[in-house]
Every structure is written in structure tokens, then in C-alpha cells.
Design a protein around this motif. Structure first.
Motif, PDB file in Angstrom:
ATOM      1  N   VAL A 296      65.609  51.195   1.888  1.00  0.00           N
ATOM      2  CA  VAL A 296      65.352  49.762   2.083  1.00  0.00           C
ATOM      3  C   VAL A 296      63.868  49.511   2.362  1.00  0.00           C
ATOM      4  O   VAL A 296      63.275  48.553   1.858  1.00  0.00           O
ATOM      5  CB  VAL A 296      66.222  49.208   3.234  1.00  0.00           C
ATOM      6  CG1 VAL A 296      65.805  47.792   3.597  1.00  0.00           C
ATOM      7  CG2 VAL A 296      67.692  49.269   2.855  1.00  0.00           C
ATOM      8  N   PHE A 297      63.256  50.376   3.163  1.00  0.00           N
ATOM      9  CA  PHE A 297      61.853  50.183   3.551  1.00  0.00           C
ATOM     10  C   PHE A 297      60.895  50.964   2.633  1.00  0.00           C
ATOM     11  O   PHE A 297      59.708  51.059   2.913  1.00  0.00           O
ATOM     12  CB  PHE A 297      61.655  50.627   4.999  1.00  0.00           C
ATOM     13  CG  PHE A 297      62.206  49.661   6.013  1.00  0.00           C
ATOM     14  CD1 PHE A 297      61.370  48.730   6.637  1.00  0.00           C
ATOM     15  CD2 PHE A 297      63.547  49.648   6.330  1.00  0.00           C
ATOM     16  CE1 PHE A 297      61.871  47.844   7.564  1.00  0.00           C
ATOM     17  CE2 PHE A 297      64.062  48.756   7.253  1.00  0.00           C
ATOM     18  CZ  PHE A 297      63.220  47.847   7.886  1.00  0.00           C
ATOM     19  N   LEU A 941      65.075  38.968   7.743  1.00  0.00           N
ATOM     20  CA  LEU A 941      64.899  40.406   7.543  1.00  0.00           C
ATOM     21  C   LEU A 941      66.244  41.092   7.383  1.00  0.00           C
ATOM     22  O   LEU A 941      66.435  41.915   6.468  1.00  0.00           O
ATOM     23  CB  LEU A 941      64.122  41.004   8.731  1.00  0.00           C
ATOM     24  CG  LEU A 941      63.939  42.521   8.756  1.00  0.00           C
ATOM     25  CD1 LEU A 941      63.209  43.013   7.508  1.00  0.00           C
ATOM     26  CD2 LEU A 941      63.179  42.945  10.008  1.00  0.00           C
ATOM     27  N   ARG A 942      67.203  40.779   8.230  1.00  0.00           N
ATOM     28  CA  ARG A 942      68.525  41.397   8.153  1.00  0.00           C
ATOM     29  C   ARG A 942      69.230  41.022   6.840  1.00  0.00           C
ATOM     30  O   ARG A 942      69.960  41.842   6.268  1.00  0.00           O
ATOM     31  CB  ARG A 942      69.375  40.971   9.358  1.00  0.00           C
ATOM     32  CG  ARG A 942      68.932  41.598  10.664  1.00  0.00           C
ATOM     33  CD  ARG A 942      69.631  40.953  11.866  1.00  0.00           C
ATOM     34  NE  ARG A 942      71.060  41.183  11.881  1.00  0.00           N
ATOM     35  CZ  ARG A 942      71.661  42.228  12.444  1.00  0.00           C
ATOM     36  NH1 ARG A 942      70.931  43.164  13.033  1.00  0.00           N
ATOM     37  NH2 ARG A 942      72.971  42.346  12.436  1.00  0.00           N
ATOM     38  N   TRP A 944      67.816  40.456   3.869  1.00  0.00           N
ATOM     39  CA  TRP A 944      67.288  41.243   2.756  1.00  0.00           C
ATOM     40  C   TRP A 944      67.617  42.724   2.914  1.00  0.00           C
ATOM     41  O   TRP A 944      67.752  43.441   1.907  1.00  0.00           O
ATOM     42  CB  TRP A 944      65.786  41.020   2.631  1.00  0.00           C
ATOM     43  CG  TRP A 944      65.476  39.662   2.069  1.00  0.00           C
ATOM     44  CD1 TRP A 944      65.008  38.578   2.744  1.00  0.00           C
ATOM     45  CD2 TRP A 944      65.663  39.249   0.717  1.00  0.00           C
ATOM     46  NE1 TRP A 944      64.876  37.502   1.903  1.00  0.00           N
ATOM     47  CE2 TRP A 944      65.277  37.888   0.642  1.00  0.00           C
ATOM     48  CE3 TRP A 944      66.122  39.882  -0.440  1.00  0.00           C
ATOM     49  CZ2 TRP A 944      65.339  37.166  -0.546  1.00  0.00           C
ATOM     50  CZ3 TRP A 944      66.183  39.159  -1.622  1.00  0.00           C
ATOM     51  CH2 TRP A 944      65.792  37.808  -1.674  1.00  0.00           C
ATOM     52  N   MET A 945      67.769  43.192   4.144  1.00  0.00           N
ATOM     53  CA  MET A 945      68.229  44.567   4.352  1.00  0.00           C
ATOM     54  C   MET A 945      69.657  44.739   3.829  1.00  0.00           C
ATOM     55  O   MET A 945      69.995  45.763   3.210  1.00  0.00           O
ATOM     56  CB  MET A 945      68.162  44.932   5.842  1.00  0.00           C
ATOM     57  CG  MET A 945      66.755  45.134   6.374  1.00  0.00           C
ATOM     58  SD  MET A 945      66.662  45.135   8.188  1.00  0.00           S
ATOM     59  CE  MET A 945      67.737  46.494   8.594  1.00  0.00           C
ATOM     60  N   SER A 948      69.951  44.826   0.004  1.00  0.00           N
ATOM     61  CA  SER A 948      69.472  46.067  -0.617  1.00  0.00           C
ATOM     62  C   SER A 948      70.611  47.008  -0.979  1.00  0.00           C
ATOM     63  O   SER A 948      70.503  47.766  -1.950  1.00  0.00           O
ATOM     64  CB  SER A 948      68.498  46.782   0.325  1.00  0.00           C
ATOM     65  OG  SER A 948      67.391  45.964   0.603  1.00  0.00           O
ATOM     66  N   CYS A 968      63.696  42.974  -2.897  1.00  0.00           N
ATOM     67  CA  CYS A 968      64.271  43.181  -1.558  1.00  0.00           C
ATOM     68  C   CYS A 968      63.271  43.880  -0.639  1.00  0.00           C
ATOM     69  O   CYS A 968      63.049  43.455   0.500  1.00  0.00           O
ATOM     70  CB  CYS A 968      65.555  44.011  -1.657  1.00  0.00           C
ATOM     71  SG  CYS A 968      66.942  43.154  -2.406  1.00  0.00           S
ATOM     72  N   GLN A 969      62.662  44.943  -1.145  1.00  0.00           N
ATOM     73  CA  GLN A 969      61.720  45.692  -0.316  1.00  0.00           C
ATOM     74  C   GLN A 969      60.498  44.848   0.022  1.00  0.00           C
ATOM     75  O   GLN A 969      59.952  44.942   1.126  1.00  0.00           O
ATOM     76  CB  GLN A 969      61.308  46.979  -1.039  1.00  0.00           C
ATOM     77  CG  GLN A 969      62.450  47.986  -1.154  1.00  0.00           C
ATOM     78  CD  GLN A 969      62.102  49.169  -2.036  1.00  0.00           C
ATOM     79  OE1 GLN A 969      61.122  49.133  -2.789  1.00  0.00           O
ATOM     80  NE2 GLN A 969      62.919  50.221  -1.979  1.00  0.00           N
ATOM     81  N   VAL A 972      61.567  42.500   2.769  1.00  0.00           N
ATOM     82  CA  VAL A 972      61.698  43.248   4.022  1.00  0.00           C
ATOM     83  C   VAL A 972      60.330  43.444   4.659  1.00  0.00           C
ATOM     84  O   VAL A 972      60.144  43.224   5.868  1.00  0.00           O
ATOM     85  CB  VAL A 972      62.392  44.613   3.766  1.00  0.00           C
ATOM     86  CG1 VAL A 972      62.217  45.541   4.968  1.00  0.00           C
ATOM     87  CG2 VAL A 972      63.873  44.410   3.487  1.00  0.00           C
ATOM     88  N   LYS A 973      59.362  43.833   3.850  1.00  0.00           N
ATOM     89  CA  LYS A 973      58.002  44.020   4.379  1.00  0.00           C
ATOM     90  C   LYS A 973      57.420  42.704   4.865  1.00  0.00           C
ATOM     91  O   LYS A 973      56.798  42.638   5.950  1.00  0.00           O
ATOM     92  CB  LYS A 973      57.106  44.620   3.296  1.00  0.00           C
ATOM     93  CG  LYS A 973      55.665  44.840   3.759  1.00  0.00           C
ATOM     94  CD  LYS A 973      54.810  45.521   2.682  1.00  0.00           C
ATOM     95  CE  LYS A 973      53.391  45.747   3.191  1.00  0.00           C
ATOM     96  NZ  LYS A 973      52.556  46.444   2.175  1.00  0.00           N
ATOM     97  N   LEU A 976      59.157  41.637   8.165  1.00  0.00           N
ATOM     98  CA  LEU A 976      58.858  42.582   9.235  1.00  0.00           C
ATOM     99  C   LEU A 976      57.466  42.312   9.806  1.00  0.00           C
ATOM    100  O   LEU A 976      57.287  42.247  11.034  1.00  0.00           O
ATOM    101  CB  LEU A 976      58.947  44.026   8.709  1.00  0.00           C
ATOM    102  CG  LEU A 976      58.560  45.113   9.717  1.00  0.00           C
ATOM    103  CD1 LEU A 976      59.522  45.128  10.901  1.00  0.00           C
ATOM    104  CD2 LEU A 976      58.523  46.484   9.057  1.00  0.00           C
TER     105      LEU A 976
END
Length: 1094
Positions: A296-297, A941-942, A944-945, A948, A968-969, A972-973, A976
Motif C-alpha cells: 500500500v505504501f 487515508l484509511r 485509500w488504504m 488498495s 491509491c499509493q 495514501v502519500k 499521510l
């Protein structure tokens, strides 16, 4: 009669060996009838008469003193260790009586590494005297150390293996003759309520004991000794062990949704894609979650490597006697990250890169030496590489690969460690341990007070120095004991039992390099590295021993050496000017164990002077002789002075030469001198004495080349000479054996300038002892001939200092409900095992994440393993709780204007409020401002996590294209860093009045995250969106209006005459120009941001 002499009746053979016990019968035995036929074929026990020796009445006092063995208290008492020690000591007698001339190897079964260390230390005190070659065998020691148990011991030595049950069936050492079994083992037990696992000492089963007995007698008759009473063995030990899978239930976290078709089920749930991955990867579920979050990250490869390393035996080695060096090496691999997992990653990457570049050569020898140098286990690295390949292949079959293509997320070198730590925090939820204002924080003022004003960031202290001793006399010994920690140190005293050691600060941490990697063996913060190493010294139980002189003698010695006592010391004297003429010999350092020497002068067989055979010493002695025997170098002496060095003549074999000599006394016309380079004394006419012309010349000013020696662990035989002196025969024989020979000296100690050693001739003595074995040392020769007898090496007094301690030692506590009251201990081999508060003035919470948590059998202590210390970013711990908790319930301040904390966990029944899993609930408090906007960004954030790796109920794998994964990544970035980059003002910690209670918020205050349709959530979401709680407004509208007005004036939109007031900062300005400067100041900007955040 010696206790054990009674056990070994040399006129009888027996199958059962009796040792004092505490229960009826008092026997420790092997019963041949209980040994299966297949073990008898291996000669587990010697066949003889069925004889059990009973205790005589006079022995009852001895066996009654031994501890009682209880079924519900498995363990080893000090007395039982002593029995094992005495038992091993008697094997020589047993073999001599049986006319066996090869010393049989001994295998001792112990439950764990601590017990191995205990018995190892006991045996080590007598290992050289008894000729014991002691080898530990445990899963945590290096492969080389494990393989050494198969090697032959040195000639004349007995091999003693101290092992856990790893030697029960995993390997066979063929030359084992004796097995000593404590009948104990360690089991991995998992608490089904808490999911904490622990290794607990337990009694072994009879099956295991029989299996252990089979290790003996492979090459000759074998014997086994079980150190429990026969009745206890027969009646109390279980026949078989409970299988581990029944002791350790499967983990309940992560793989399932809390619902089945949308309805909550306590013991069931729909399988998520995360659960599918967990089921198909051969790793722990937390490791599988780590890998998925890595995807995910976009740090998938790094997380696969870390996950593989965590799933296997540690790639880091900790040799039994090199644990400090191993700690230092692991810090280097961690590269200032304070993370065991990142240390795994760095070590593996460097090894793999070096191997791919051909740095290790074709035959692999360079690879092995490289691994040993950096305390790595080559086998573990190769196994990690194999598992990395397997995990990568399995993930590819599920469509999980590294994201490639235009626009993919990348992390800078500075960002990568932080992202990895955040991913690990998410994977290992809820293994969280904190230091904060609620507990664990160090008081900086108290730290300075403990050190009496010294710098706590560079100082440690020891305790238990006797107050009647001048500590300055032992300062050098203390420095040598702490030599591994740092070179530049100052030892000071304050007249109490404390000793303070202050380390100098290195200018810059030095990077250790190999090929193209560069890592820093350091820990971030203000605390200097030697302080960490000093505390580690205490954790490793490496004693700091002082051999003390009687107090009166110590004071006199301190005066002689012109040592200045501490200001507050009860002992005071005037400091004398240093006498430059006093010369001291160069003695072996504390780290020197073997020296090469020749004997220059014999006083008696146990006392002599020697010279070093090191090339530098030989050259120095030759140069001194050349200088002193050159006419121009010497001058006549008119009035000699006591203590001064002159040249004095000495005649030997008809030739006279000058040598350096110290005048000890003057009786005209003669003086008594000591030849400082040889050790002998003589009377010399004053007229023959000569002054050295250039006393500052390096050769003639060199330290004395002779040093005083005594033979260790022996004394003159009282049978040969009741007065305690050496017999004439002993003196003559000693002189014949040492004259004109070269020796090795195995150093026992250096005390008061005298070297105590075992003297070993470099050329063989060609003498055998009574057992027919070759005698190697002069010490052994004197004892064997009856001239001397063994004796304990005596010191006037001995004290072990406690410590070192640092007042900055930090404690962490677990924040789950089940772990809140338990003591937390970080595993000894972690890079965070020494945890010091680098910012004691900062009350904000620090978070430590553990990959694994175990508990002790008493359930009052937790041991955390493979830890990662999160960076000291204010508010980071609060964000991590909120991002990764399955469910939260926010707490508000009494006035409802701020969030003060949250209850995190699996949630609770909406009707009853009963927690679904109360043990893992966490009541957390916020020490920085968390806003409603933060909750919105956390939900984004949750979301898009979840996207994924989201799957519908009829999907096995996600239908996520590469472009979708990149999006998605990227999201997330984005969210975050929106959370991380917000400046977070501090706020006072407020404890909730009903901790660990769910459903404490009125329903009308709950804010639905799906309201407004900003995001859509499916019931199958892994990271469910959090419900926020409404906050009351606490903004002063007049302040808002005033700030708006100030900006209008500064921009020229409004004309204003007179003073301009900034109510926010309580400052007035005479004109708009000064106002514009103020509005750009950091102070006002921060105030404005805080106002907006409200």
C-alpha cells in the motif's frame, strides 16, 4: 569423607547412581528397566549389578540441606548446580578406577540460555585446573559456536557441552559418554485471553528424558544422571509432551471481518483479501500484514525482506563471550534508526549487493570472514534470501508486485525510514509501548541531582565502593573495566559509595564502511554513545571487580602514588610533588591473557622476575646495554640518592657490565641496589656507581624491563615443609626446569604490580603425570611432583561494583488494558535494549513498537522483541493510533471544545457496550491538538488504504490495475503527509473519567463519516471509517474579527490612524509598515494557525 566419594564406590559397578535428594529415598537414578531395548543397544547405561548405594546415617545431614523439588515450581537451585559441578569433578576418579584413559565428553541438559550461563560461570572458575573444555549449545549462539561441540577438545581436556533440548534430537555428538539431565525444558505457551506468548520452564516428559539418555554411549559405555529423585521421576513426570499446536492457539487478529454477511459474530467473520494473503504466505499473520501495508505504501520489497528476516532465526550473531561487540555491530547495521527490523534490512541488502558484485570471491571464504567480522550468520542470510524469493513468487501469483510505471510513488532517502516505521506500526498493532507524561518520563533535574551536577548525557555511575577506601587508587582499574565503552573518560568520587564516570564527547560519529555502504553506529540524540555501552555492560552482567587492599594499606599506597582524594572524602592528605625518578615497569594490560617471557631472576619456585620477549622489549634492553657500556655515557657519582636510577656494575661468568639500578639504601661505602631490568639485588661500592649522562634519552629512560611474577593457584606443600616454605629439592628442580628456557605466561591477575600467572614452557617438558598425560605447565609440574599443592588465588578483599547506571534510563509501559500493569522488558539483543531518554525535558509521548510480545510464567512481565522506536515527532503516536486502530471512540474535554484522547480496539456491542476484545483495548490520551480536520484526513487515508486491496465477496483477488494502484499509493502519500506536516500545538493531558468504557458519547454528537457523500464505504472495508464527535466552538469571534481587520489594514484596504492593536498577540503598532512586519513573524503566524485550528 567427601560427599561424592560415597557415591562412587570404586569396588562396585552399578546401573543406578545415587545422589542426595530431598524426597523419600533421596535418589537420583537411571533405572535400566525404564529404558527401551533400542536405547540399551546404544549402551545408555553400563551393565553391572543391580545395585543402589544407600546413604549412611552420617550422610543424612548433607542431603537434608538440599532444596526440595516441587512439581509446581520447576527450576534449578544453586545447590543443584553445585551437585552437577561435583558430579563432573568425580568423572576422573570414575575413569581411573575403570582403567579408561580417554576423558569422555559430558552433555548437560538445561532448560535455557540463562541456566547455561549460570552453570558455565560456575564451571569456568575451575575449568583450567580441572582441564574442562566447556562449550555452550543454544539456538541463539553462532553457527561456528554450535559446530564447535563436534570438535575434539585440547589434549588432556574433557569436553563439557551445556545444551538446551536442541541436543535432544536435532543433532548427535558421537563422543558423549556422560549425560547429566536436570529433567527440565522450556515450552512456548500462548495465553488464549491475551494472545501473549511466553517460554516457560517446565518439567520434561519421560519420553524426552529417555531421548536425552540416548545421546550417551555412542562410542563407549555411557552413563546418565538425572538430577531428580527416583520417586519424582516415576510418579510426577508426564509420559509425553502436549503438542505445541495445542498449547498455542491460532492468532485471532487481522484475517477476518468482525461480521458475517454484515452481522457481528464473536467467533467468526468473512474472510478479507488480507486474510487470503495471510493464509497463503508461510509467515506469521503480523508479518503478512506488514507485507500488504508495504504494498500500500510502495515499500513492498523492503517489507518482504524484513518479514522474511522476522520469520527465521536472527541473522545477527551474539557469540557467547562477545556480546558487547555484537551489540555495537547491530547498532551499526541499524544506522541510527533505532529499529531492529531496519538493521535486518540493511544487513541483508549489503550482503546481497556484495554477493551480486562478486565481492566475496569464488570459494566463499571471504564471505564467511566478512559475516564473522560483522557478526552476521551466513546460513541465516541465505535462508532469508530463499524465503524472500518464495514470498515474492507467492505474492506474484496473487497479483501483488512492486508498482512500476509513470507517476508511481517514490520516497526520498530521508523519508524512507519514517515510512517503514509507520508501516511497521500498522502491521504490529497493538504491540505499542509508550513513555509520556503519564509514566516513564525522566525528570531532568532529578538526573542532574543524582550525578551531583555532572552532565547526565555523558555520565554514568557505579555504586558499592567501600567508603573507607580511597577510590582514586582504583580509578585505573575502573577505566580498564569500562574500556569497551569509550577511551576518553574521567573517573571521579564524592566521598560516598558512588563512582562517577564521565565520557568525552566524540566530535562526529565515525561511519563504518564496506564496499559502498556507510552506516553510523550511533543512536540519535544528545546522549553520547559510551553511556549506552556502559549501561549495556550492566545488562550483560559483565562484573566490574575491584580487588581491595586493607583500608590502612590502601591509604598508605595512595599517599605513595600522590593521589588526591575526593573533596568530601573522609581521608585527606597533602598532595606531594611527583617524583620523576620513580619508574614503574610496563605490566600486561587488563585485556592481555598470554605473554611471552624469559625468567631473569629466581627468588623461589613460586616467585621470580621475568622479561618480556616482545620484539620491542628485546630491542629496548639491547639498546640500554649498549648505551650504558659506552664510556662517554657515564659519569662518576659523588652523593647517591635513594630511589634514583644509576648505572651499577654486575659481574657474571668473569665479565663485568653496567646495568640500570635503583638505589634502595645507602650504607657507606656501599649502596644496596635493585637491577630494574633483571630483578636481582646487590651491594655495590659507591665509587663504582655511575650517573647516566643523558637520563632523558628514550633508551635509558624506558620503563624497567623486568616485572615481578608469582605462580597462580598453588602454594608450597605443607607435607614436604610444614613451615610453608619451599624445599631445597623443589628449588633445585625448579631451577633446572626453567633455566635458559623461554615461556608463555597465562595471566591470572595483575595486582599491586605483581603478575600472577601459569608458566608454560615453549619447549615441551617431556614429563608425564601420574595419569600418563603430558605435563605442560610448571604449575602443574610442581603440584604433580608433590612440591606444591593447589590453592585458591587469594586477594585481600574483593568487591563487585553495582552498575553502571544512567539516570536517563527510560521505562515504557504497554497501553493495552491487559498489559497496563505489567513490567515491560526489552529483549537483551535489541538495538533498543538500552533505552535512554534523549529529551527528558520534552513531556510528549514516545512510542516503541514491537514485532513480538511475550510474557513470563507469572504473567506480570512482558518481554518485547524486534522493536522499533518511533521518531520524536509531536503527535505522531496519536496519529498512529487513529490511523491503524480497527475502531475508535473519541474523548472530549469537559467543555466539549477539544479532543483529549480515544478508546481504540475492536469496538463493542452497540446495545450493551460490552467490548468485543477488552484485553487489547487501548485508552490513549492526546498531548497535542487533534482536530476535526485531522479525523477527516485520517478517514481519507484509511479509505485509500482499503481500496488498495479491496475485494467483493465473490472475488478472491482485487481487480486493481497498475494505474489504479499508482493512484491509491499517491493518495495514501498525499493524506499521510497532510497529517504529518500540520504543526501541532501542545495541549495538557486530560485523563478520561471512565477509561476502557465504550458507548460513552451521546448519539446526537456522533458525526457520520459518510455524510455528504465525500467517500463511500462498503461493509467489507478492512479499515473502517471512524465516526468523529462534534466539538463545541471555543473561538473568540472578536479575535477573528481583529485578525481580519489587521490584514485589511496591512493590505491597504482600510485606512486607520492611531495605534493598531493586535489582540491575538497583545501588541500595539504605530503604523501599517510595522504591522505588516509583525504579521509575517513566526510568533504571530503560529498564533493565527492555532486560532484557525479551533
Amino acid at each position: 569423607m567427601d560427599l561424592l566419594d560415597d557415591f562412587f564406590n570404586l569396588n562396585k559397578k552399578f546401573e543406578r547412581v545415587v545422589v542426595p535428594g530431598s524426597q523419600t529415598g533421596g535418589r537420583i537414578m537411571v533405572d535400566p528397566d525404564s529404558v527401551p531395548d533400542d536405547y540399551r543397544r546404544h549402551k545408555v547405561v553400563s551393565k553391572g549389578t543391580d545395585y543402589v548405594k544407600e546413604f549412611r546415617e552420617e550422610d543424612e545431614r548433607l542431603w537434608r540441606e538440599l532444596p526440595e523439588i516441587k512439581i509446581d515450581e520447576p527450576g534449578i537451585s544453586p545447590k543443584t548446580y553445585e551437585i552437577a559441578f561435583k558430579l563432573i569433578s568425580q568423572f576422573d576418579n570414575l575413569e581411573r578406577s575403570s582403567e579408561v584413559f580417554v576423558k569422555g565428553a559430558v552433555l548437560v541438559f538445561l532448560p535455557g540460555i540463562q541456566e547455561i550461563e549460570e552453570l558455565f560461570n560456575l564451571l569456568a572458575t575451575k575449568s583450567s585446573q580441572n582441564k574442562w573444555w566447556v562449550r555452550p549449545l543454544h539456538s541463539t549462539i553462532t553457527t561456528d559456536e554450535q559446530e564447535s561441540v563436534f570438535s575434539r577438545p585440547p589434549s588432556g581436556y574433557r569436553k563439557i557441552i551445556l545444551s538446551t533440548n536442541i541436543a535432544e534430537s536435532s543433532l548427535t555428538v558421537p563422543d558423549i559418554v556422560y549425560v547429566i539431565d536436570f529433567c527440565l525444558t522450556k515450552h512456548l505457551i500462548c495465553d488464549p485471553a491475551t494472545n501473549f506468548s511466553s517460554l516457560q520452564v517446565a518439567w520434561a516428559s519421560k519420553t524426552s528424558c529417555i531421548q536425552r539418555a540416548g545421546r550417551a554411549g555412542r562410542v563407549q559405555e555411557g552413563r546418565v544422571y538425572r538430577l531428580v529423585p527416583a520417586t519424582f521421576y516415576n510418579e510426577c513426570l508426564a509420559d509425553d509432551q502436549i503438542p505445541e499446536i495445542l498449547r498455542c492457539p491460532l492468532d485471532r487478529a487481522g484475517a477476518l471481518l468482525p461480521t458475517v454477511n454484515g452481522l457481528y459474530k464473536r467467533d467468526d467473520g468473512d474472510l478479507t483479501f488480507l486474510g487470503t494473503v495471510m493464509a497463503k504466505l508461510p509467515v506469521d499473520i503480523h508479518v503478512a500484514k506488514l507485507i500488504m501495508l508495504g504494498h500500500v505504501f510502495n515499500v513492498l520489497e523492503e517489507c518482504i525482506i524484513i518479514g522474511a528476516a522476522l520469520s527465521l532465526k536472527s541473522m545477527f550473531s551474539s557469540p557467547f563471550q562477545e556480546r558487547m561487540a555484537a551489540y555495537d555491530s547491530k547498532l551499526m547495521w541499524a544506522d541510527s534508526s533505532c529499529s531492529d527490523s531496519i538493521a535486518f534490512l540493511n544487513a541483508f541488502n549489503v550482503w546481497r549487493s556484495s554477493k551480486e558484485r562478486g565481492m566475496f570471491g569464488p570459494n566463499g571464504q571471504k564471505e564467511e570472514s566478512w559475516a564473522r567480522r560483522y557478526y552476521l550468520q551466513l546460513r541465516a542470510l541465505r535462508e532469508t534470501a530463499t524465503l524472500v524469493r518464495e514470498l515474492r513468487e507467492r505474492l506474484e501469483r496473487m497479483g501483488i508486485t512492486e508498482t512500476k510505471g509513470y507517476g508511481r510513488v517514490s520516497w526520498s532517502r530521508e523519508e524512507s525510514p519514517l515510512i517503514l516505521k509507520i508501516v511497521m506500526a500498522g502491521a504490529f498493532y497493538p504491540h505499542y509501548f509508550v513513555r509520556g507524561s503519564n509514566g516513564g518520563q525522566v525528570d531532568e533535574k532529578e538526573a542532574v541531582r543524582q550525578l551531583v551536577g555532572r552532565d547526565p548525557f555523558s555520565t554514568v555511575f557505579l555504586q558499592s565502593l567501600p567508603m573507607d577506601q580511597p577510590g582514586e587508587l582504583y580509578a585505573k582499574t575502573i577505566k580498564r573495566a569500562l574500556g569497551e565503552c569509550g577511551r576518553n573518560m574521567k573517573v571521579s568520587f564524592d566521598g560516598t559509595s558512588k563512582v562517577y564516570i564521565q565520557f568525552g564527547r566524540p566530535a562526529t560519529a565515525t561511519a563504518k564502511t564496506k564496499t559502498d555502504f556507510k552506516f553510523i553506529p550511533d543512536i540519535p540524540g544528545k546522549v553520547c554513545m559510551p553511556v549506552y555501552k556502559a549501561v549495556k555492560l550492566r545488562q550483560l552482567k559483565i562484573p566490574i571487580v575491584l580487588h581491595l587492599m586493607p583500608a590502612r594499606n590502601a591509604m598508605e599506597r595512595a599517599r605513595e602514588l600522590n593521589l588526591q582524594p575526593a573533596q568530601d572524602s573522609p581521608w585527606r592528605w597533602e598532595r606531594k610533588k611527583e617524583d620523576s625518578s620513580v619508574m614503574k615497569p610496563s605490566l600486561p594490560s587488563v585485556n592481555t591473557h598470554i605473554i611471552s617471557l624469559s625468567i631473569s631472576y629466581i627468588i623461589d619456585p613460586g616467585h621470580f622476575w621475568a622479561q618480556s620477549l616482545e620484539p620491542d622489549a628485546i630491542e629496548t634492553l639491547s639498546e640500554i646495554s649498549r648505551k650504558l657500556n659506552t664510556v662517554d655515557e657515564l659519569l662518576p657519582v659523588r652523593a647517591p640518592k635513594i630511589g634514583k636510577i644509576y648505572a651499577a656494575p654486575f659481574t657474571e661468568h668473569g665479565s663485568t657490565y653496567y646495568y640500570r639500578a635503583r638505589v634502595n639504601s645507602i650504607r657507606p661505602p656501599k649502596v644496596q641496589v635493585l637491577f630494574i631490568d633483571y630483578g636481582n639485588s646487590s651491594e655495590v661500592d659507591i665509587i663504582d656507581l655511575r650517573e647516566i649522562r643523558d637520563a632523558t634519552d628514550p633508551s635509558t629512560s624506558a620503563p624497567p624491563q623486568a616485572f615481578e611474577c608469582v605462580l597462580s593457584e598453588l602454594r608450597p606443600s605443607l607435607i614436604n615443609n610444614p613451615r610453608g616454605g619451599w624445599s631445597d629439592t623443589a628449588k633445585q628442580d625448579f631451577s633446572s626446569k626453567v633455566g635458559n628456557y623461554l615461556f608463555y605466561g597465562k595471566i591470572y591477575s595483575v595486582v599491586h604490580g605483581v603478575v600472577s600467572l601459569e608458566l608454560i614452557r615453549q619447549l615441551p617438558l617431556n614429563v608425564k603425570n601420574k595419569k600418563g598425560e603430558e605435563i605442560k605447565s610448571i604449575n602443574e609440574y610442581l603440584i604433580d611432583k608433590g612440591y606444591a599443592e593447589p590453592a585458591e588465588e587469594s586477594y585481600l578483599s574483593r568487591v563487585i561494583l553495582k552498575g553502571p547506571f544512567s539516570p536517563l534510563e527510560m521505562k515504557v509501559y504497554n497501553i493495552t488494558q491487559v498489559g497496563l500493569s505489567r513490567v515491560v522488558q526489552i529483549e537483551w539483543n535489541s538495538v533498543n535494549s538500552v533505552l535512554l531518554d534523549t529529551d527528558p525535558q520534552d513531556p510528549h509521548e514516545r512510542l516503541l513498537v514491537a514485532a513480538c510480545v511475550g510474557e513470563n510464567p507469572d504473567h506480570d512481565r512482558l518481554t518485547v522483541r524486534n522493536t522499533t522506536l518511533m521518531p520524536n515527532i509531536h503527535g505522531l503516536s496519536s496519529l498512529i493510533y487513529l490511523v491503524f486502530a480497527p475502531t475508535i471512540e473519541l474523548r472530549r474535554s469537559p467543555d466539549g471544545t477539544t479532543y483529549t484522547g480515544a478508546l481504540c480496539g475492536l469496538g463493542a456491542d452497540p446495545q450493551t457496550g460490552v467490548s468485543y476484545f477488552p484485553d487489547h483495548d487501548m485508552e490513549v490520551t492526546f498531548d497535542t491538538v487533534i482536530t476535526l480536520q485531522d479525523i477527516k484526513n485520517i478517514n481519507r487515508l484509511r479509505y485509500w488504504m482499503t481500496i488498495s486491496f479491496y475485494t467483493d465477496a465473490d472475488q478472491e483477488y482485487p481487480s486493481c490495475a497498475t494505474s489504479d494502484m499508482i493512484q491509491c499509493q499517491g493518495k495514501v502519500k498525499e493524506f499521510l503527509f497532510k497529517l504529518l506536516n500540520v504543526p501541532r500545538p501542545s495541549q495538557e493531558v486530560q485523563l478520561f473519567h471512565r477509561p476502557f468504557k465504550w458507548n460513552q458519547v451521546r448519539k446526537d454528537l456522533l458525526l457520520n463519516p459518510l455524510a455528504g457523500g465525500a467517500v463511500h464505504e462498503n461493509a467489507r472495508a478492512v479499515f473502517r471509517l471512524h465516526w468523529a464527535v462534534y466539538l463545541e466552538s471555543k473561538v473568540d469571534t472578536s479575535l477573528v474579527e481583529n485578525v481580519k481587520f489587521l490584514h485589511e489594514v496591512a493590505e491597504g484596504k482600510v485606512t486607520y490612524s492611531g495605534d493598531i492593536d493586535c489582540k491575538l498577540c497583545n501588541i500595539a503598532f504605530a503604523n501599517a509598515r510595522l504591522l505588516r512586519i509583525h504579521l509575517l513573524s513566526s510568533h504571530h503566524v503560529e498564533k493565527e494557525k492555532e486560532l484557525v485550528s479551533r
